[in-house]
Design an enzyme around this catalytic site. Sequence first.
Site, short mmCIF file in Angstrom:
data_model
loop_
_atom_site.label_atom_id
_atom_site.label_comp_id
_atom_site.label_asym_id
_atom_site.label_seq_id
_atom_site.Cartn_x
_atom_site.Cartn_y
_atom_site.Cartn_z
N HIS A 1 -17.27 -30.97 60.05
CA HIS A 1 -17.55 -30.12 58.89
C HIS A 1 -17.89 -28.70 59.34
CE1 HIS A 1 -17.28 -32.68 55.46
NE2 HIS A 1 -18.22 -33.53 55.86
N CYS B 1 -13.30 -26.31 57.85
CA CYS B 1 -13.28 -25.28 56.81
C CYS B 1 -13.99 -24.04 57.34
CB CYS B 1 -14.11 -25.73 55.61
SG CYS B 1 -13.18 -26.62 54.41
#
Length: 413
Positions: A204, A260
Amino acid sequence: MQNHHHQQSSYGGGYPGQAYREQHPPPNPYGYGQPSPQPGYGAPPPHNGYGQPPSGYGQPPPPTGNAVYGGRQPGMNQYQNTYSHGHQGGPPPPPTDPVAFGHGAPQGYSFQYSRCTGKRKALLIGINYFGQKGQLRGCINDVKNMSTYLNQNFGYAREDMVLLTDDQQNPMSQPTKANILRAMHWLVKDAQPNDSLFFHYSGHGGQTPDLDGDEEDGYDEVIYPVDFRQAGHIVDDEMHRIMVRPLRPGVRLTAIFDSCHSGSALDLPYIYSTQGILKEPNLAKEAGQGLLGVVSAYARGDMSGMVSTAVGFLKRATKGDEAYTRSKQTKTSPADVIMWSGSKDSQTSQDAQIGGQATGAMSWAFITALRKNPQQSYVQLLNSIRDELATKYSQKPQLSCSHPLDTNLLYVM
């Protein structure tokens, strides 16, 4: 919290990683069930981690002058040939002399490309966040695929790689914040010109409000260790401070982020896309602010110059000169640091979720493109990666660099 993350879509049968796993079943001697042996990770490490790891971890090559990888690698000659290939109508190899930054930087302010003929070390971090909200699927596979690829194709020995994944029993191999930071220090420790260091993060990523005013979009990029709920995240500024700032001229660090909001995860000032240069620093302005003196004094090993410049910094900063307090130090570097990432900083977390930006896309496309043609220039490789991504994803690749990059040079690693 979770709006900073994308949720990874189920890969089902379509996970692109399968394609290159099936084509080349990796002869991994350790099997994917067990972690690869990692000296220095077995017992609680002496000297705060990676100081003096056991044999094989950091030994200099024998003094024969020609044993590039310390004589360990049977594939060595085939890899060294990169340079001879480079002249047969292919892209030229990197120059061996220092290169001036130009663009308004002071004369003598230079960087050096790495020829990537020296020692090789890799740190690969894959986090699936088992049992946590926002669990991911492919991250551990991403780094296992990458470690096999580096080992088979680029002469990275297993004993010179550290894999931190959250499927390992050994607590030292878990991707906790403390272990990740310790491993980052290990990666860059004692690096010499023409060494090739490699960093891969799959997990993440997110954004947090930028506290030091150095990001144009007002956010710092962060990565989330497996224990981020207890220990917190790791900010791009800190990764830059640990892994970029200490590097000497001519040391290569290649980084790949499968996450991301990773567009500026190492805070590198030059950004290239398939369209050309997207962003470059205003070096004339930085020079005027005295920001470039520190780096060049450091690059020359002139510590006395560094101290006096730093003292000058403090004096001006205390006068409340906003630029000094804000951009504490230029992000340029005399070393050879490059980073491959997907999409752009400006992509909001909502866009990321709608676009379904999948973890693993960048490393998969990088490996696939290089497997098809190992002899590419930087700009050719950017285009090849874009073409691979376009088959499955909406994101575009970008290449960030610590120095102005001649994108027509041969991509070496």
